[in-house]
Design an enzyme around this catalytic site. Structure first.
Site, PDB file in Angstrom:
ATOM      1  N   HIS A  65       0.841  -1.195   0.000  1.00  0.00           N
ATOM      2  CA  HIS A  65       0.000   0.000   0.000  1.00  0.00           C
ATOM      3  C   HIS A  65       0.875   1.242   0.000  1.00  0.00           C
ATOM      4  O   HIS A  65       2.041   1.199   0.401  1.00  0.00           O
ATOM      5  CB  HIS A  65      -0.929   0.015   1.214  1.00  0.00           C
ATOM      6  CG  HIS A  65      -0.209  -0.049   2.532  1.00  0.00           C
ATOM      7  ND1 HIS A  65       0.259  -1.231   3.059  1.00  0.00           N
ATOM      8  CD2 HIS A  65       0.136   0.907   3.421  1.00  0.00           C
ATOM      9  CE1 HIS A  65       0.847  -0.997   4.218  1.00  0.00           C
ATOM     10  NE2 HIS A  65       0.795   0.296   4.457  1.00  0.00           N
ATOM     11  N   CYS A 207       2.299   3.382  11.867  1.00  0.00           N
ATOM     12  CA  CYS A 207       3.187   2.852  10.831  1.00  0.00           C
ATOM     13  C   CYS A 207       3.503   3.983   9.864  1.00  0.00           C
ATOM     14  O   CYS A 207       2.861   5.039   9.896  1.00  0.00           O
ATOM     15  CB  CYS A 207       2.554   1.667  10.107  1.00  0.00           C
ATOM     16  SG  CYS A 207       1.131   2.081   9.084  1.00  0.00           S
TER      17      CYS A 207
END
Length: 687
Positions: A65, A207
């Protein structure tokens, strides 16, 4: 969610054999649907995110992603691989691959939807239904959150991601709002504290992209806490925004868990609590272990003496002092580089406009003529000089910041200013930063009365740190360091002939050995350190370093153009991008080639870098700008010879790579033909 994935974006028989090929196959579907404008550009962004941290999860899931300027609308593509594809998960290949694409400026609503998918990936019933879907439309409905049209396979067949409860156990949590998680109450018993209330934990997950892993870690921790009877509240610091944990929640917590790969925002809020610090994938894959460790630390009363700094958080716990020292120094250098870039380019432009005599011009505050080019050149020169004046204080300040966080900034800047005052230069700034950071860390480890803790960061630490750093720099280490700096400056000024060429060769080898790694950064830091006290020798060093750093990607681009059949399709695509990366002095553009074939690409790159570095020094090329590649050629001394040096190194590396790869291909082709050749010789002998 139904707008983000359609049946056309689903491939239930994904035949790709590598994660790069899988991303390309799914991204091609996005391009065909008009959701991605530039396939190669988008894949480069995906690869950059993958390089930060593998996106494979336990349980057979891969979630490449990224956020990209090449994405028009938030999009999901789903692929199911019969053979499995390695995305770096510890338990093996992934068979369920989700390619998540978010626009660079995606709003919170879209990112919230993407994060909800990340949560559902932690539910075994959802994963099992995806594995059993027989039609792309069914899979698209599942991913979008609609009820599945086909029944899911039995729970016993489901692979469970993240180590959570088994499929069909009824432990699946309901979907929640983003931000601070609703409190998950324990059932009592094993999770209770001696005081009688459930063991309380606050956690933060984050993240680099903030789209998937952040929320998956939160979901895993939530499930593990419920199973262990622990009372948990989680702050998800993701792209969809977050709601801070309340001061009351933090104060009442028995322990803290951080599952993160980027710095926790306002980490000082959690000071004084037993803390478990781990990567975000640990929060996904082994949440029960993290919670058990938090409970053990709380039982022992183990509290960290100080809050880890941003740079300490970036390293692994097993890092030795040498690795930490390099990270601290690189922290200071990284903050110094923009000042070097701005100041160097301004000074170079001033010389280009007004000539080298512009350094004797009067202050533009006293004399400035709007219609004279010399006045504008003087303005650029004097502004660049002011920017250069910040180099050493910024270097020292942010080395100290890397060691001790914000309390180290003032002592570091003061130490850097002292280094300038005593002419200790770049080396003095390095020493001052380390002294300032070490001093603040030492004071932080002292037991401080509760009444003074509130003023420690803003008064006590800056005061003591500045006084000790200034004392040591002025009276103890400053003069020896200043003498060493002067000796280095004199040596660089006197570089000529064979000595200069040898230094250029060594720097070229270092720049091309690890392509952006530690040796590359050491050579680059040495070069820009010389710009803090510029002279003819330091300007030659800067030119040689930049030229050598451009060689590997340019050479890979040239090699893939001349002999494309020696490279894979992916490498040929990367070769197109390497032209621009190399021209821009981004050595990392050659990393995909070095990773695929290090024994041929790295030695060839080092030879070409050595050729370019040596020739640049031989031609006496100079450079005041620390970056820019071919775009600062007009500001380079002897620009035509400089381009010749780059071309020579590029041709050398490209030729060696083609030669070495060709030899490997010929050897591979000769192996299967050996037996027929032997049979032919036997027939000939018999005849």
């Amino acid at each position: 969610m139904s707008e983000m994935i359609t049946p056309e974006l689903v491939d239930l028989d994904l035949s790709a054999e590598s994660k790069e090929a899988a991303a390309r196959a799914l991204a091609a579907r996005m391009v065909e649907s008009g959701r991605v404008t530039d396939l190669d550009g988008f894949l480069a962004d995906v690869a950059a995110r993958e390089a930060q941290m593998p996106t494979g999860l336990e349980g057979g899931i891969g979630i490449p992603h990224c956020r990209s300027a090449h994405v028009t609308v938030p999009t999901l593509a789903f692929g199911r691989s019969p053979a499995g594809i390695d995305f770096g998960a510890p338990d093996g290949p992934a068979d369920l691959i989700f390619l998540i694409a978010a626009p660079a400026g995606a709003d919170d609503a879209h990112l919230s939807i993407l994060s909800s998918l990340a949560r559902r990936l932690m539910r075994p019933d959802f994963v099992a239904a995806l594995r059993g879907a027989a039609d792309p439309a069914v899979a698209a409905r599942l991913v979008s959150g609609e009820p599945p049209a086909d029944p899911a396979p039995p729970a016993s067949e489901a692979r469970e991601p993240g180590g959570g409860a088994p499929a069909g156990s009824g432990a699946q949590p309901a979907e929640r709002d983003l931000g601070a998680e609703p409190r998950v109450r324990g059932r009592g018993g094993v999770g209770q504290t001696p005081a009688g209330h459930p063991f309380r934990v606050v956690a933060v997950t984050s993240c680099p992209t903030g789209i998937a892993h952040t929320y998956m870690a939160a979901e895993s921790l939530t499930r593990a806490a419920r199973a262990a009877g622990i009372d948990i509240r989680i702050e998800t610091q993701g792209s969809a925004g977050f709601t801070r944990l309340s001061a009351q929640d933090i104060a009442s917590a028995d322990a803290v868990v951080f599952a993160h790969d980027v710095p926790v925002r306002d980490r000082a809020r959690f000071a004084g609590k037993p803390t478990v610090d781990a990567g975000v994938k640990a929060g996904i894959n082994r949440p029960a272990e993290l919670l058990a460790e938090a409970r053990d630390k709380a039982a022992r009363g183990e509290v960290a003496d100080h809050t880890p700094t941003p740079v300490e958080r970036a390293g692994e716990e097993a890092d030795g002092y040498g690795a930490k020292l390099r990270t601290w120094l690189m922290s200071g250098v990284s903050y110094m580089v923009p000042f070097v870039a701005a100041g160097g380019l301004l000074i170079a432009l001033a010389f280009a406009i007004g000539g080298y005599e512009i350094n004797t011009a009067p202050s533009v505050a006293e004399h400035f003529v709007w219609t004279e080019a010399a006045s504008w050149a003087a303005l650029l020169f004097q502004t660049g000089g002011l920017a250069f004046g910040f180099l050493v204080p910024v270097l020292a300040g942010y080395i100290a910041y890397g060691m001790a966080d914000r309390p180290g900034l003032v002592p570091g800047f003061v130490g850097g200013a002292v280094a300038l005052t005593i002419n200790a230069g770049f080396l003095g700034g390095l020493i001052a930063g380390l002294i300032a950071g070490a001093t603040v860390l030492a004071v932080q480890r002292l037991r401080i009365p509760a009444a003074l803790r509130g003023i420690m960061p803003v008064v006590v630490l800056p005061l003591i740190g500045s006084a000790v750093t200034a004392f040591l720099m002025f009276l103890v280490v400053g003069k020896p360091v200043a003498s060493l700096q002067q000796a280095l400056t004199d040596w660089l000024s006197g570089l000529s002939g064979a000595n200069a060429v040898i230094l250029g060769v060594v720097l070229g080898l270092m720049m091309c050995f690890d392509l952006g790694g530690p040796l590359n950064k050491v050579a680059y830091a040495f070069a820009i350190g010389g710009l803090a006290t510029p002279n003819e020798g330091s300007l030659k060093v800067m030119a040689a370093v930049m030229a050598a750093g451009m060689v590997p990607p340019l050479a890979m681009a040239l090699a893939t153009t001349l002999r494309g059949r020696l490279f894979s399709r992916t490498e040929r695509e990367n070769g197109k991008a390497a032209w621009f990366l190399g021209a821009s002095f981004i050595s990392e553009g050659a990393i995909p080639f070095a990773a695929a074939d290090p024994l041929r690409v790295i030695p060839a790159s080092m030879v070409g870098g050595a050729v370019t570095g040596g020739l640049s020094m031989l031609f006496e090329c100079t450079l005041r700008a620390p970056h820019g590649g071919i775009f600062v050629i007009p500001l380079i001394g002897n620009p035509l010879l400089y381009l010749l040096a780059i071309a020579a190194g590029t041709a050398t590396t490209a030729g060696l790579v083609v030669l070495l790869k060709g030899m490997r291909k010929q050897a591979g082709a000769a192996t299967p033909s050996a037996e027929p050749a032997a049979m032919s010789s036997e027939v000939t002998a018999a005849a």
